[in-house]
Design a protein around this motif. Structure first.
Motif, PDB file in Angstrom:
ATOM      1  N   ASP A 209      71.429  11.255  66.566  1.00  0.00           N
ATOM      2  CA  ASP A 209      71.172  12.301  67.557  1.00  0.00           C
ATOM      3  C   ASP A 209      69.851  12.069  68.270  1.00  0.00           C
ATOM      4  OD1 ASP A 209      73.491  13.818  66.586  1.00  0.00           O
ATOM      5  OD2 ASP A 209      72.236  14.236  64.836  1.00  0.00           O
TER       6      ASP A 209
ATOM      7  N   GLU B  42      70.697  23.852  64.095  1.00  0.00           N
ATOM      8  CA  GLU B  42      71.045  22.438  64.107  1.00  0.00           C
ATOM      9  C   GLU B  42      69.952  21.631  63.412  1.00  0.00           C
ATOM     10  OE1 GLU B  42      73.258  22.312  68.503  1.00  0.00           O
ATOM     11  OE2 GLU B  42      71.145  21.713  68.297  1.00  0.00           O
TER      12      GLU B  42
ATOM     13  N   THR C 133      75.002  21.176  61.088  1.00  0.00           N
ATOM     14  CA  THR C 133      75.010  22.471  61.752  1.00  0.00           C
ATOM     15  C   THR C 133      75.104  23.569  60.700  1.00  0.00           C
ATOM     16  OG1 THR C 133      77.412  22.317  62.024  1.00  0.00           O
ATOM     17  CG2 THR C 133      76.049  21.602  63.880  1.00  0.00           C
TER      18      THR C 133
ATOM     19  N   ARG D 139      66.575  24.651  66.027  1.00  0.00           N
ATOM     20  CA  ARG D 139      66.696  23.371  65.346  1.00  0.00           C
ATOM     21  C   ARG D 139      65.704  23.297  64.206  1.00  0.00           C
ATOM     22  NH1 ARG D 139      67.362  19.288  70.570  1.00  0.00           N
ATOM     23  NH2 ARG D 139      69.609  19.604  70.829  1.00  0.00           N
TER      24      ARG D 139
ATOM     25  N   MET E 155      74.818  15.131  63.079  1.00  0.00           N
ATOM     26  CA  MET E 155      74.051  16.372  63.149  1.00  0.00           C
ATOM     27  C   MET E 155      74.578  17.356  62.109  1.00  0.00           C
ATOM     28  SD  MET E 155      73.702  19.105  66.313  1.00  0.00           S
ATOM     29  CE  MET E 155      72.984  17.899  67.439  1.00  0.00           C
TER      30      MET E 155
END
Length: 518
Positions: free
Chosen positions: A240, A234, A3, A425, A1
């Motif tokens: 994920d 994110e 960030t 996100r 992921m």
């Protein structure tokens, strides 16, 4: 992921780290990573003999560029620093560059023969020539605290770099871009690559900023222990999403896997119903229950669908509803939307359903609601202009989530998901070929099916957008070709298999986001 953290958070982390390091050590870490990345990006294929221009402002980004330039000069590059604020240039970085054999000159001065200007201060011919001759230009004009567009002299030099064909590398982020949102409010650098330090900044992942950032390179400088566990933004990757996808067990049956109800289509738009059902059938639910006037078209294409003439409340039990694509605005459509909103299961509202949204019913709902507007629909919901939503996507999706008390999937060249709480996100998959009629209907059905299979709205929206974008890429092919919504729906199974096969500890590389709906 991936960030991303806000400017305020990054600065606090840097301050905490610098308190434990010798003076200047953090900048040297950044400069070392910047020099290494720049060397790899040189079109000449080697550092020795390459011509490099540094556009140097008054902040730490200018210092990073100067120290990186010194490292490249020691490897044999011809490095020229063009100083936009000579009296406020980072002293240590400038001394290091000169000691390594680099040179520096002011950006402005009296114009020479044939140069624009009339005796007033302007970009000097020497500065312009240094940029135009360069193989690579480092943008160290403004740092993460900058606001607004570039000043005229900087904008002129950036234009000269772009016209010269040099590789343009932004230091931490493209100058002229808002680090926290990706907004561009004036002239900004359009980089071929951005070398960012410590962590991604939200604006690097969100258009229009992401479009200006080019390829992203993240250089670790030791910030990780000083960053909070919860980021501002994110970006999920293969592993994920794979962890979110529902997987049936030996005890599963079609009802335990979830039933999604699809309320879509009309006499005028029967295809919207077919496309929404196509997405829903490939979203992990055990059954799809279609409600509406396009039952014949749906059954003809997908005989496994359960159909009902309506209203939704009498169609049978579902675990989630997806309502809106192609409904039109007649009385039957209005009643159907109200019926669905009155239910006690998660509801996805898209397209015409957004125009028919009853805010009073929405406020009374106790089950989750997911809204999936594109920029035009979001603008109508917010009472603003479409251009404002497109220019400020992250603030817009957060405002929608707060005002409507819902999770929101904002479709577009950057697809964003936000709830009233928690990090937003950004979807990293997609292709411009997805900007065609009907692809949003497929996304609605797919995401509604994930809701029915048990995913929370933020996860369902994130996974749906990811799979949809990947399916668009697969349908368009490696070289890219026009696709229709049916092609995207057909590619969803391959996208699902691709994601599900990702190793738990790894992830596929994420590329710049692209339109997720038509």
């Amino acid at each position: 992921m991936r960030t991303a953290y806000s400017v305020e958070t990054v600065r606090a982390a840097e301050h905490a780290l610098m308190a434990r390091l010798p003076d200047g050590a953090l900048m040297q870490r950044a400069a070392a990573g910047l020099a290494a990345a720049s060397a790899g990006l040189l079109g000449t294929g080697r550092v020795y003999g390459a011509r490099i221009a540094l556009l140097v402002g008054s902040g730490d980004n200018g210092g990073d560029a100067l120290y990186a330039g010194a490292r490249l000069a020691r490897r044999g590059a011809g490095v020229t620093a063009v100083l936009l604020s000579p009296d406020r240039t980072h002293g240590g970085g400038l001394a290091a560059l000169r000691a390594a054999g680099g040179r520096a000159l002011p950006a402005t001065g009296e114009p020479g023969p044939g140069e624009p200007g009339s005796g007033t201060s302007a970009v000097s011919g020497a500065a312009r020539a240094a940029v135009r001759r360069a193989d690579l230009v480092l943008d160290g004009i403004v740092g993460i605290g900058g606001h607004g567009g570039l000043r005229p002299a900087a904008a002129e030099l950036v234009l000269a770099a772009r016209e010269s064909g040099a590789v343009i590398v932004a230091v931490d982020l493209p100058s002229g871009m808002e680090a926290d949102t990706g907004e561009i409010t004036g002239t900004a650098v359009r980089a071929d690559a951005t070398v960012t330090f410590g962590t991604h900044k939200p604006g690097l992942l969100i258009d229009p900023g992401a479009e200006h950032a080019g390829a992203l390179r993240l250089v670790g400088i030791g910030l990780e222990p000083y960053l909070p566990d919860t980021p501002e933004l994110e970006a999920l990757q293969h592993a994920d999403v794979a962890a979110l996808l529902p997987v049936p067990t030996g005890e599963s049956d079609k009802y335990r896997r979830g039933v999604v109800g699809v309320v879509a289509g009309s006499a005028r738009y029967p295809g919207a119903a077919v496309l929404a059902v196509a997405g829903a059938l490939r979203g992990g639910a055990g059954a799809v229950r279609y409600v509406g006037p396009a039952a014949d078209a749906v059954i003809a294409r997908f005989p496994e669908t359960l159909v009902h003439a309506g209203p939704p409340a009498k169609a049978g039990r579902v675990q989630a509803w997806a309502v809106g694509p192609g409904l039109g605005d007649g009385q039957e459509a209005r009643r159907a939307v109200k019926d669905v909103l009155a239910s006690d299961v998660p509801v996805l509202v898209d397209a015409d359903g957004l125009r028919l949204l009853d805010r009073r019913l929405l406020r009374r709902r106790t089950a989750p609601t997911l809204l999936t507007p594109h920029a035009g629909e979001a603008a109508a919901l917010l009472g603003t202009a479409r251009e404002e939503v497109e220019a400020a996507r992250l603030p817009s999706v957060r405002r929608l989530a707060a005002e409507f008390g819902a999770t929101v999937l904002l479709k577009g060249s950057t697809t964003l998901v936000a709830a009233a709480e928690g990090p937003a996100r950004v979807n990293p998959t997609g292709t411009g070929w997805l900007a065609t009629a009907g692809t949003g209907d497929v996304l609605s059905g797919l995401t509604g099916s994930l809701l029915a299979a048990g995913l929370e709205p933020r996860d369902a929206a994130s996974a749906g957008a990811y799979l949809h974008g990947l399916a668009g890429r697969l349908a368009a092919g490696r070289t890219g070709a026009p696709v229709g919504a049916s092609d995207v729906a057909a590619a969803l199974m391959a996208a699902w298999r691709d994601v599900a096969s990702a190793p738990a500890s790894g992830s596929a590389p994420a590329s710049a986001s692209a339109p997720a709906s038509g």
